[in-house]
Design a protein around this motif. Sequence first.
Motif, mmCIF file in Angstrom:
data_model
loop_
_atom_site.group_PDB
_atom_site.id
_atom_site.type_symbol
_atom_site.label_atom_id
_atom_site.label_comp_id
_atom_site.label_asym_id
_atom_site.label_seq_id
_atom_site.Cartn_x
_atom_site.Cartn_y
_atom_site.Cartn_z
ATOM 1 N N LEU A 9 0.850 -1.195 0.000
ATOM 2 C CA LEU A 9 0.000 0.000 0.000
ATOM 3 C C LEU A 9 0.879 1.235 0.000
ATOM 4 C CD1 LEU A 9 -2.896 -0.804 2.524
ATOM 5 C CD2 LEU A 9 -2.801 -1.179 0.063
ATOM 6 N N ILE A 41 -2.987 4.023 -2.728
ATOM 7 C CA ILE A 41 -3.964 4.434 -1.707
ATOM 8 C C ILE A 41 -4.922 5.468 -2.267
ATOM 9 C CG2 ILE A 41 -4.217 5.543 0.555
ATOM 10 C CD1 ILE A 41 -1.455 4.355 1.267
ATOM 11 N N ALA A 73 -8.283 1.924 1.900
ATOM 12 C CA ALA A 73 -7.364 1.149 1.065
ATOM 13 C C ALA A 73 -7.101 -0.223 1.690
ATOM 14 C CB ALA A 73 -6.057 1.920 0.882
#
Length: 439
Positions: A9, A41, A73
């Motif tokens: 991420l 994200i 996310a």
Amino acid sequence: MCFVKLTLLTIFPHLFDSLLANPVIDRAIRNGLVEIDVVDIRSHTDGCFRAIDDSPYGGGAGLLLRVDALSRALDAVHDPSSRTILLGPKGRTFTQDMAHELAREEHVILVAGHYEGVDARFMSRVDDEVSIGDYILTGGESAATVVAEAVIRLLDGALRGESSIEESFENGLLEHPQYTHPVEYDGMRVPDVLMSGDREEIARFNELESIKDTIRLRPDLLPRDQEFRFFSLHRDYGYEAKVISWLGGRIPVPTVVHEEGRYLLLDRLKGRRLRGSSRNKVLGTCAHVLGMLWSMDTSGCPCLKDIQCTLADLKGRSMSYDLWCTVDRLERMTVEEELVFSHGALTLDNIIVNGNGLVGILDLRQAGLADRHRDLASILVSLEEEGIDGRDLIDMLEVEIDEEKLAYFTQLGRLERSRLPSGTSCISLSGKKRSSSEE
């Protein structure tokens, strides 16, 4: 190790391009060992730039990644098998052991922090925070790349052959020095043993060099004691090397191979510990060892470990009030000592035997001049743990035993064992008190 899924991420997906282009990583992906998803994200926000980050409440420099953006996310990629790791400066320092741990997970999510960090409320969604060192990066992407690469290369088939088995940190040591062609360069020659073809001698040499390099460069990796394939490592044991040197082969003990600072490297004796042997072998070997120790000529012995020295050493360490009172009570008792050469901490675990009998005696950190009841008290405790009646050993020794003195040294031995991890100290026969921590 089996298949692992890695999800990264980030707010800068392109920073992972070099990771995906790495030949080892690319091969692991193509061979189906790992699946890597790089997730932006921003794609899980409403598209507004300030929905990604904002200024901290209460003031302060920089921006924080917002908890709502991060959580959305994470929700999109998280499943029950996921382990979520935030890369941040407050986390546990990443190690090879941790890489092995993560390589056993089904799904690892690495969250790359950025700017000044993340909203503290996001930590409730994180399983662990990990740092790759005590310094600050512009973002967590570099740290996530380090973690991902360290994990992936451990997967079966990611590397060719067994090239990860003898690397630094795999056995708690730095990897040994290595050499290739030419044999000689600028006056420096490849060690002859490496070209000998003798695999056992090569392994012995490499292990020795590995331990020596770790002592010199990364002593923080080493525990107090450790046994390797060919050598054993001791630390903070005061006069052990001098005692071994003084013994001069008169009794079978390990040889000092290398001594550096607080570290003592000894040859590992080939055999097995006496514990677990038959009752008759245990008793016969113990009687033989004790007789051998107590009959030695003690002239020139470099270390005194009588009661006064032992109690002074105990009182020099931190202890509870109850322990201090016990030491004080023992100090006020009068015990007449008959000094012999004493092992000091003799147990069935530091007597090494093989099918032919005694191989050697380990752990001479507390050895020196002391009363024979000191050794007797220690070995009787070890026999009791093995379920063997110590009176049978006493009958075999054919020496006069003072029951009160034996009880005294039994209690003193318990105190010594309870304080052992802090190091030992002794008094040389020149009269100077010396702590192992000062060496």
